[in-house]
Design an enzyme around this catalytic site. Structure first.
Site, mmCIF file in Angstrom:
data_model
loop_
_atom_site.group_PDB
_atom_site.id
_atom_site.type_symbol
_atom_site.label_atom_id
_atom_site.label_comp_id
_atom_site.label_asym_id
_atom_site.label_seq_id
_atom_site.Cartn_x
_atom_site.Cartn_y
_atom_site.Cartn_z
ATOM 1 N N ASP A 139 0.861 -1.184 0.000
ATOM 2 C CA ASP A 139 0.000 0.000 0.000
ATOM 3 C C ASP A 139 0.900 1.237 0.000
ATOM 4 O OD1 ASP A 139 -2.524 1.307 0.247
ATOM 5 O OD2 ASP A 139 -2.325 1.401 2.409
ATOM 6 N N LYS A 155 -1.134 -1.678 -4.641
ATOM 7 C CA LYS A 155 -1.976 -0.481 -4.789
ATOM 8 C C LYS A 155 -1.041 0.673 -5.123
ATOM 9 C CE LYS A 155 -5.632 -0.672 -1.365
ATOM 10 N NZ LYS A 155 -6.102 -0.141 -0.072
ATOM 11 N N ARG A 160 -10.863 -12.381 6.705
ATOM 12 C CA ARG A 160 -9.679 -13.065 6.172
ATOM 13 C C ARG A 160 -10.052 -14.388 5.505
ATOM 14 N NH1 ARG A 160 -5.082 -10.460 8.240
ATOM 15 N NH2 ARG A 160 -5.211 -9.689 10.382
HETATM 16 P P1 IMP Z 1 1.719 -0.198 3.942
HETATM 17 O O1 IMP Z 1 2.747 -0.137 5.010
HETATM 18 O O2 IMP Z 1 0.932 1.079 3.832
HETATM 19 O O3 IMP Z 1 2.235 -0.655 2.589
HETATM 20 O O4 IMP Z 1 0.616 -1.193 4.454
HETATM 21 C C1 IMP Z 1 0.659 -2.503 4.246
HETATM 22 C C2 IMP Z 1 -0.315 -3.195 5.180
HETATM 23 O O5 IMP Z 1 -1.534 -2.452 5.329
HETATM 24 C C3 IMP Z 1 -0.706 -4.508 4.561
HETATM 25 O O6 IMP Z 1 0.162 -5.534 4.972
HETATM 26 C C4 IMP Z 1 -2.107 -4.698 5.076
HETATM 27 O O7 IMP Z 1 -2.065 -5.316 6.342
HETATM 28 C C5 IMP Z 1 -2.657 -3.301 5.260
HETATM 29 N N1 IMP Z 1 -3.508 -2.871 4.124
HETATM 30 C C6 IMP Z 1 -3.268 -1.893 3.239
HETATM 31 N N2 IMP Z 1 -4.261 -1.773 2.343
HETATM 32 C C7 IMP Z 1 -5.166 -2.737 2.672
HETATM 33 C C8 IMP Z 1 -6.440 -3.133 2.108
HETATM 34 O O8 IMP Z 1 -6.955 -2.611 1.110
HETATM 35 N N3 IMP Z 1 -7.056 -4.158 2.754
HETATM 36 C C9 IMP Z 1 -6.536 -4.785 3.843
HETATM 37 N N4 IMP Z 1 -5.374 -4.453 4.389
HETATM 38 C C10 IMP Z 1 -4.690 -3.429 3.809
#
Ligand code: IMP
Ligand code: MG
Length: 185
Positions: free
Chosen positions: A103, A131, A165
Site C-alpha cells: 500500500d 496499490k 480473512r
Molecule cells: P503499507 O505499510 O501502507 O504498505 O501497508 C501494508 C499493510 O496495510 C498490509 O500488509 C495490510 O495489512 C494493510 N492494508 C493496506 N491496504 C489494505 C487493504 O486494502 N485491505 C486490507 N489491508 C490493507
C-alpha cells in the site's frame, strides 16, 4: 459478512491462476539458490500456503509478525513493530518476503531494511496485491500478483478489523462498513 462486500474484485479462479504463474516464475528464478520464504503474518497466510505449493524448487519457510500503528483502514503511520521475529539466521539464504498487499510501502520498506541488515545473500519481495496509487516510499515488489485500485479490499487473508480473512476471494469492502465504525471510535 457477504453483505459487507460491494463486489468480488478477484475471483478464486483468478487468484489460483496468478499464484501458479508466480510459483513458476519464482521456481525458475531461484533454481540452484538457497530460497527462504518469509511470510508476513497475518495477512499473507492464505497466499503463502498456496504460493509455497506452487514452488517446485527446494525452500524453507519462516514467519514474521509485524504491526503498523494506525487505526481502521489507515494503518500507515510508518511506525512498525515486530511482534514476532524470525527463528532462522538469514546468513546464506536468498530471502523472498511474501506479503499480502503493498500500500504506502512503509511496512515492507522497514521489513526489507531490517532483513538486509542480517547479511542474507539476497532479499526480494513478492506481494499478492499492489496499490501503486497509494505509494509514499520508493519501493516496488519484484513479484506482483495483481494491482488493485485505491479502495479497501478484504479476503484471501486480508482483513478489516481482523475479520473477512476467510473469504476465498478478494472483495471490495463497502465504505459504510468502516465509515460507520470509525465515526463511533
Ligand atoms: P503499507 O505499510 O501502507 O504498505 O501497508 C501494508 C499493510 O496495510 C498490509 O500488509 C495490510 O495489512 C494493510 N492494508 C493496506 N491496504 C489494505 C487493504 O486494502 N485491505 C486490507 N489491508 C490493507
Ligand atoms: Mg499485512
Amino acid at each position: 459478512m457477504i453483505n459487507d462486500i460491494k463486489g468480488v474484485y478477484y475471483s478464486q479462479e483468478f487468484l489460483a491462476d496468478k499464484v501458479k504463474e508466480l510459483g513458476r516464475r519464482i521456481s525458475s528464478d531461484y533454481e540452484g539458490k538457497n530460497l527462504l520464504l518469509v511470510s508476513i503474518l497475518k495477512g499473507s497466510v492464505v497466499f503463502m500456503a498456496d504460493l509455497m505449493r506452487a514452488i517446485t524448487v527446494p525452500c524453507k519457510i519462516d514467519f514474521m509478525c509485524v504491526s503498523s500503528y494506525g487505526s481502521g483502514t489507515d494503518n500507515s503511520s510508518g511506525i512498525v513493530k515486530i511482534e514476532k521475529d524470525l527463528d532462522i539466521n538469514l546468513e546464506g539464504y536468498d530471502v523472498l518476503v511474501v506479503e499480502d498487499i503493498l500500500d504506502s510501502g512503509r511496512t515492507l520498506n522497514y521489513v526489507v531494511s531490517i532483513l538486509k541488515g542480517r547479511n542474507p545473500n539476497s532479499v526480494r519481495v513478492c506481494t499478492l496485491l499492489d496499490k501503486p496509487e497509494r505509494r509514499v516510499v520508493d519501493l516496488s515488489a519484484d513479484y506482483v500478483g495483481a494491482e488493485v485500485p485505491d479502495e479497501f479490499v478484504v479476503g484471501y487473508g486480508l482483513d478489516y478489523d481482523q475479520y473477512y480473512r476467510n473469504l476465498p476471494y478478494i472483495g471490495i469492502l463497502k465504505k459504510e462498513v468502516y465509515e460507520n465504525k470509525e465515526d463511533k471510535e
